[in-house]
Scaffold this active site. Structure first.
Site, short mmCIF file in Angstrom:
data_model
loop_
_atom_site.label_atom_id
_atom_site.label_comp_id
_atom_site.label_asym_id
_atom_site.label_seq_id
_atom_site.Cartn_x
_atom_site.Cartn_y
_atom_site.Cartn_z
N THR A 86 0.85 -1.08 0.25
CA THR A 86 -0.03 -0.05 -0.03
C THR A 86 0.88 1.29 -0.18
O THR A 86 1.65 1.43 0.85
CB THR A 86 -0.68 -0.11 1.18
OG1 THR A 86 -1.73 -1.01 1.34
CG2 THR A 86 -1.82 1.18 1.30
N LYS A 161 -7.86 1.20 -3.04
CA LYS A 161 -7.57 0.98 -1.80
C LYS A 161 -7.82 2.24 -0.85
O LYS A 161 -8.02 2.26 0.34
CB LYS A 161 -6.15 0.52 -1.81
CG LYS A 161 -5.58 0.35 -0.37
CD LYS A 161 -5.58 -0.94 0.27
CE LYS A 161 -5.15 -1.42 1.71
NZ LYS A 161 -5.67 -2.30 2.44
N LYS A 236 -1.52 5.24 8.46
CA LYS A 236 -0.94 5.31 7.46
C LYS A 236 -1.79 5.34 6.16
O LYS A 236 -1.84 6.45 5.53
CB LYS A 236 -0.05 4.03 7.09
CG LYS A 236 0.69 4.01 5.83
CD LYS A 236 1.45 2.55 5.49
CE LYS A 236 1.49 2.40 4.02
NZ LYS A 236 2.31 1.03 3.52
#
Ligand code: NAD
Length: 289
Positions: A86, A161, A236
């Protein structure tokens, strides 16, 4: 296929093990991890040399870009660099451009499903990149996961995402603050669950990952809020979604509020190392002040 796998941490190691179990020839590289039973190279470039596909599963975009610069010159023309980390959308697009310049194909395919999904081979992949590259790595998605969606061009996987996880973070906070309010109004938590999980306030966070211990399905709340999906990983992803929103001038006030709350929770309170649903005990302890 001959596969190089770089980044064998909590996620990468079980993903690579599943590829080996399915009969692929995997050579790994990691700066620190040494998973059992996996042939390892001494350098990333060595793991990438002659591979049909090189998979990276790394902590962030800066590391991904430096690893990409090291491995692309070693990869054969037409090989695919499949990044499952990611990272920020810009890094994903930069890696895709570098791959194209080197005569390679790149796919950004971050995952949903966590460490459990990686071990069970039930991850969801959201992919960006050329259709030909997606088709080439689709058999690998089928081994490591249960679903792969081709979302569009380079960066589209990362975009999907961070949008998904922005919804997840915001919804978890809303679910937790509502439980804490219900407590103060004297409403039984089980009754709260029974109503909301079958009413218009239902969500994945309430119905599948309920943050209240002993209520609803088994979740990290029933295990002392041990992750699961750690609050710092949510932090994050919320940071990445705000970075992307700034880059394209998108107004995301709820995402921004969720980022502020998770940052406070992880950096100033006791959230680090806790599941992201531990926002409930956090709200429970607080008043409005
Ligand atoms: P991790 O920290 O366990 O693993 C990362 C690995 O990369 C480590 O073993 C580290 O030694 C290695 N590494 C770092 N720099 C390197 C380099 N230059 N060369 C080679 N290896 C290097 O992290 P993780 O939990 O496996 O997560 C990996 C990625 O997956 C992250 O981008 C994360 O956001 C994403 N992700 C994690 C989860 C989860 O639940 N853990 C879920 C979805 C997505």
């Amino acid at each position: 296929m001959k596969i190089g796998f770089i980044g064998l941490g909590n996620m990468g190691a079980p993903m690579a093990q599943n590829l080996i179990a399915a009969g692929h020839e995997v050579t790994g590289f990691d700066l620190a991890a040494r998973p059992e039973g996996m042939p390892m190279a001494a350098r990333a470039a060595e793991a990438a040399k002659g591979a049909d596909v090189v998979i990276t599963m790394l902590p962030n975009g800066a590391i991904l870009q430096s690893v990409a610069a090291e491995i692309h010159p070693e990869m054969a023309a037409g090989a695919v660099h499949l990044d499952c980390s990611t990272v920020d959308v810009d890094s994903a697009r930069a890696v895709a451009r570098a791959a194209e310049t080197a005569g390679l194909m790149a796919v950004d395919a971050p995952v949903s499903g966590g460490v459990g999904g990686a071990a069970a081979g039930t991850l969801t992949f959201m992919a960006g990149g050329p259709a030909a590259a997606f088709d080439k790595v689709k058999p690998l998605f089928d081994i490591m996961g249960q679903k792969a969606v081709h979302c569009g061009d380079a960066g589209a996987g990362q975009a999907a995402k961070i949008c998904n996880n922005m919804i997840l973070g915001v919804t978890m906070i809303a679910t937790c603050e509502a439980f804490a309010l219900a407590d103060k109004l004297g409403l039984d938590r089980q009754k709260m669950f029974d109503v909301v999980s079958t009413s218009s306030g239902y969500s994945w966070t309430m119905n599948a990952y309920c943050p209240a211990p002993g209520v609803g399905p088994t979740s990290p709340a029933d295990n002392g809020y041990k992750p699961g999906f750690a609050a710092e990983l949510m932090l994050k992803d919320l940071g990445l979604s705000q970075m992307a929103a700034e880059a394209v001038d998108a107004d995301t006030p709820m995402g921004a509020a969720a980022l502020t709350l998770y940052r406070q929770f992880v950096e100033d309170e006791d959230g680090r190392g806790m599941d992201f649903s531990a926002m409930l005990p956090r709200f429970e302890k607080r008043g409005r002040g």
